[in-house]
Design an enzyme around this catalytic site. Structure first.
Site, PDB file in Angstrom:
ATOM      1  N   HIS A  13     -15.829  -0.596  -9.968  1.00  0.00           N
ATOM      2  CA  HIS A  13     -15.344  -1.842  -9.338  1.00  0.00           C
ATOM      3  C   HIS A  13     -13.838  -1.924  -9.553  1.00  0.00           C
ATOM      4  O   HIS A  13     -13.375  -2.183 -10.664  1.00  0.00           O
ATOM      5  CB  HIS A  13     -16.026  -3.061  -9.976  1.00  0.00           C
ATOM      6  CG  HIS A  13     -15.606  -4.373  -9.374  1.00  0.00           C
ATOM      7  ND1 HIS A  13     -16.508  -5.338  -9.012  1.00  0.00           N
ATOM      8  CD2 HIS A  13     -14.392  -4.876  -9.074  1.00  0.00           C
ATOM      9  CE1 HIS A  13     -15.865  -6.378  -8.514  1.00  0.00           C
ATOM     10  NE2 HIS A  13     -14.569  -6.121  -8.550  1.00  0.00           N
ATOM     11  N   HIS A  15      -9.846  -3.004  -7.682  1.00  0.00           N
ATOM     12  CA  HIS A  15      -8.985  -3.530  -6.616  1.00  0.00           C
ATOM     13  C   HIS A  15      -7.715  -2.698  -6.559  1.00  0.00           C
ATOM     14  O   HIS A  15      -6.956  -2.654  -7.530  1.00  0.00           O
ATOM     15  CB  HIS A  15      -8.620  -4.991  -6.891  1.00  0.00           C
ATOM     16  CG  HIS A  15      -9.806  -5.892  -6.915  1.00  0.00           C
ATOM     17  ND1 HIS A  15     -10.264  -6.551  -5.796  1.00  0.00           N
ATOM     18  CD2 HIS A  15     -10.671  -6.211  -7.914  1.00  0.00           C
ATOM     19  CE1 HIS A  15     -11.337  -7.252  -6.104  1.00  0.00           C
ATOM     20  NE2 HIS A  15     -11.619  -7.071  -7.385  1.00  0.00           N
ATOM     21  N   LYS A  99     -20.100  -5.090  -0.125  1.00  0.00           N
ATOM     22  CA  LYS A  99     -19.769  -6.119  -1.104  1.00  0.00           C
ATOM     23  C   LYS A  99     -20.079  -7.502  -0.575  1.00  0.00           C
ATOM     24  O   LYS A  99     -19.657  -7.874   0.518  1.00  0.00           O
ATOM     25  CB  LYS A  99     -18.270  -6.015  -1.443  1.00  0.00           C
ATOM     26  CG  LYS A  99     -17.772  -7.096  -2.377  1.00  0.00           C
ATOM     27  CD  LYS A  99     -18.283  -6.910  -3.805  1.00  0.00           C
ATOM     28  CE  LYS A  99     -17.932  -8.089  -4.690  1.00  0.00           C
ATOM     29  NZ  LYS A  99     -17.175  -7.737  -5.860  1.00  0.00           N
ATOM     30  N   HIS A 136     -20.767 -10.317  -5.970  1.00  0.00           N
ATOM     31  CA  HIS A 136     -20.000 -11.250  -6.805  1.00  0.00           C
ATOM     32  C   HIS A 136     -20.932 -12.424  -7.085  1.00  0.00           C
ATOM     33  O   HIS A 136     -21.169 -13.249  -6.205  1.00  0.00           O
ATOM     34  CB  HIS A 136     -18.723 -11.709  -6.102  1.00  0.00           C
ATOM     35  CG  HIS A 136     -17.879 -12.592  -6.974  1.00  0.00           C
ATOM     36  ND1 HIS A 136     -16.673 -12.199  -7.499  1.00  0.00           N
ATOM     37  CD2 HIS A 136     -18.102 -13.846  -7.456  1.00  0.00           C
ATOM     38  CE1 HIS A 136     -16.175 -13.171  -8.263  1.00  0.00           C
ATOM     39  NE2 HIS A 136     -17.026 -14.182  -8.235  1.00  0.00           N
ATOM     40  N   HIS A 174     -19.343  -7.260 -12.531  1.00  0.00           N
ATOM     41  CA  HIS A 174     -18.656  -7.955 -13.628  1.00  0.00           C
ATOM     42  C   HIS A 174     -19.477  -9.090 -14.221  1.00  0.00           C
ATOM     43  O   HIS A 174     -19.084 -10.252 -14.140  1.00  0.00           O
ATOM     44  CB  HIS A 174     -17.264  -8.447 -13.184  1.00  0.00           C
ATOM     45  CG  HIS A 174     -17.187  -9.079 -11.811  1.00  0.00           C
ATOM     46  ND1 HIS A 174     -18.043 -10.071 -11.395  1.00  0.00           N
ATOM     47  CD2 HIS A 174     -16.356  -8.865 -10.774  1.00  0.00           C
ATOM     48  CE1 HIS A 174     -17.744 -10.431 -10.166  1.00  0.00           C
ATOM     49  NE2 HIS A 174     -16.719  -9.698  -9.763  1.00  0.00           N
ATOM     50  N   ASP A 247     -12.855  -3.959 -12.644  1.00  0.00           N
ATOM     51  CA  ASP A 247     -12.333  -5.115 -11.904  1.00  0.00           C
ATOM     52  C   ASP A 247     -10.838  -5.271 -12.147  1.00  0.00           C
ATOM     53  O   ASP A 247     -10.308  -6.379 -12.116  1.00  0.00           O
ATOM     54  CB  ASP A 247     -13.078  -6.406 -12.267  1.00  0.00           C
ATOM     55  CG  ASP A 247     -12.886  -7.503 -11.222  1.00  0.00           C
ATOM     56  OD1 ASP A 247     -12.410  -7.191 -10.121  1.00  0.00           O
ATOM     57  OD2 ASP A 247     -13.214  -8.659 -11.524  1.00  0.00           O
TER      58      ASP A 247
HETATM   59  O1  DOR Z   1     -10.470 -12.039 -11.150  1.00  0.00           O
HETATM   60  C1  DOR Z   1     -10.741 -11.597 -10.048  1.00  0.00           C
HETATM   61  N1  DOR Z   1      -9.805 -11.052  -9.239  1.00  0.00           N
HETATM   62  N2  DOR Z   1     -12.001 -11.699  -9.612  1.00  0.00           N
HETATM   63  C2  DOR Z   1     -12.351 -11.374  -8.359  1.00  0.00           C
HETATM   64  O2  DOR Z   1     -13.498 -11.509  -8.039  1.00  0.00           O
HETATM   65  C3  DOR Z   1     -11.330 -10.949  -7.376  1.00  0.00           C
HETATM   66  C4  DOR Z   1     -10.174 -10.376  -8.043  1.00  0.00           C
HETATM   67  C5  DOR Z   1      -8.981 -10.206  -7.133  1.00  0.00           C
HETATM   68  O3  DOR Z   1      -9.140  -9.691  -6.038  1.00  0.00           O
HETATM   69  O4  DOR Z   1      -7.869 -10.568  -7.532  1.00  0.00           O
HETATM   70 ZN    ZN Z   2     -13.313  -7.764  -8.363  1.00  0.00          ZN
END
Ligand code: DOR
Ligand code: ZN
Length: 345
Positions: A13, A15, A99, A136, A174, A247
């Site tokens: 997971h 970003h 997702k 999520h 998460h 995450d």
């Molecule tokens: O803390 C987070 N940041 N939780 C999420 O679900 C999304 C993520 C983000 O994209 O910044």
């Molecule tokens: Zn995330």
């Protein structure tokens, strides 16, 4: 023990964002991780197979020379998602998972699902073709306390979806509570969970006591200490249903240190060292490889990586950068708040 060699880890997971941010953060992950499940919550989100193909191309272009890294793409589930487009993208190997963001649950989730009945045909297609759903797991009902949103989601949304869709493989992303860990253990098949590095380290006091710490704010928000302990127990148990999903979610400092700060902890750079620290504290270093490198591939039906990563423990604390610079501004690295003696090359 001063060195620990494990199979190269994967991040289930992650970003990566886009543009200048992508170029700055991708090398931080690719240095240690062989593969990662790439979150689709761009603006606008990655909804179709064509969009996933284009985003994958931008990630490959941003990879440093010689890096050995494979992005595993996901599609952002909307009420308009076309089951046939998803099935084709999955069959071609382009898309690994889908997702589900409840609408409004977190960063860039406005296009998420409001009415779960409207995505039934997609979920049924996913069960049929064996495409996992990454969830999520928080309700967005304003009447539900933010600290209860995971537990309520399990009862009101996730369990009904799983009962109505036999064969659907689900990853609870998460997890932050003992309720999440218990629910995963209660399932016989087809359910796994990712756990982040930061939720093994901080509880809600770290965010709020002695001043508000925006760099510890993420979603789902860290819960009370009993839950952090439950997550450590799950991560270090050797149970293959639990695996690493960092995450890691970069936001520039200006977006975190403000009157309404964004959610996300950026951990790509120091995650492996922090995990070695945590697993050593739990007398479970022998289980680190399972959590970071074996359980995830097994759940996703992929082979574990052949290459290895060697972690080293030294007598002096490892110096991690406080921030990484990006073309959009600086991003603060997650600070565990204690010295860490492990490092990864
Ligand atoms: O803390 C987070 N940041 N939780 C999420 O679900 C999304 C993520 C983000 O994209 O910044
Ligand atoms: Zn995330």
């Amino acid at each position: 023990m001063n060195t620990l060699t494990i199979r190269r880890p994967d991040d289930w997971h992650l970003h990566l964002r886009d543009g200048a941010m992508l170029r700055a953060v991708l090398p931080e992950t690719a240095r240690h991780f062989a593969r990662a499940i790439i979150m689709p919550n761009l603006v606008p989100p990655v909804v179709t197979g064509a969009e996933a193909m284009a985003y994958r191309g931008r990630i490959m272009t941003a990879l440093p020379e010689g890096a050995d890294f494979t992005p595993l793409m996901t599609l952002y589930l909307t009420e308009e998602t076309d089951p046939a487009d998803l099935a084709a993208a999955h069959a071609s190997g382009l898309v690994t998972a889908v997702k589900l963001y409840p609408a409004g649950a977190t960063t860039n989730s406005a296009s998420g699902v409001k009415d779960f009945d409207r995505v039934r045909p997609v979920l049924e297609k996913m069960a049929e073709i064996g495409c996992p759903l990454c969830v999520h797991g928080e309700v967005t009902d304003p009447d539900v306390d933010i600290f209860d949103r995971e537990a309520v989601f399990i009862d009101q949304v996730l369990d009904p979806i799983r009962r109505a869709t036999p064969g659907l493989r689900v990853v609870m992303e998460h997890i932050t509570t003992s309720d999440g860990a218990d629910y995963v253990r209660s399932a016989e098949t087809g359910l796994g969970a990712t756990i982040t590095t930061h939720h093994l380290i901080i509880n809600r006091n770290h965010i709020l006591v002695g001043g508000i710490r925006p760099h510890y704010y993420c979603l789902p928000v860290a819960k009370r200490e009993t839950h952090r302990r439950a997550l450590r127990a799950a991560a270090t148990s050797g149970d293959p249903r639990f695996f690493l999903g960092t995450d890691s979610a970069p936001h520039v400092d200006a977006a975190k240190e403000t009157g309404c700060g964004c959610a996300g902890c950026f951990t790509a750079t120091n995650t492996m060292a922090l995990l070695a620290h945590v697993f050593e504290e739990e007398n479970a270093l022998d289980r680190l490889e399972g959590f970071t490198s074996l359980h995830g591939p097994a759940f996703y039906g992929l082979p574990p990586n052949e290459a290895t990563l060697t972690l080293t423990r030294s007598g002096t604390p490892t110096a991690f950068p406080a921030k990484i610079e990006t073309g959009d501004g600086p991003v603060t690295l997650f600070d565990p708040g204690f010295p860490v003696y492990w490092s990864a090359p």
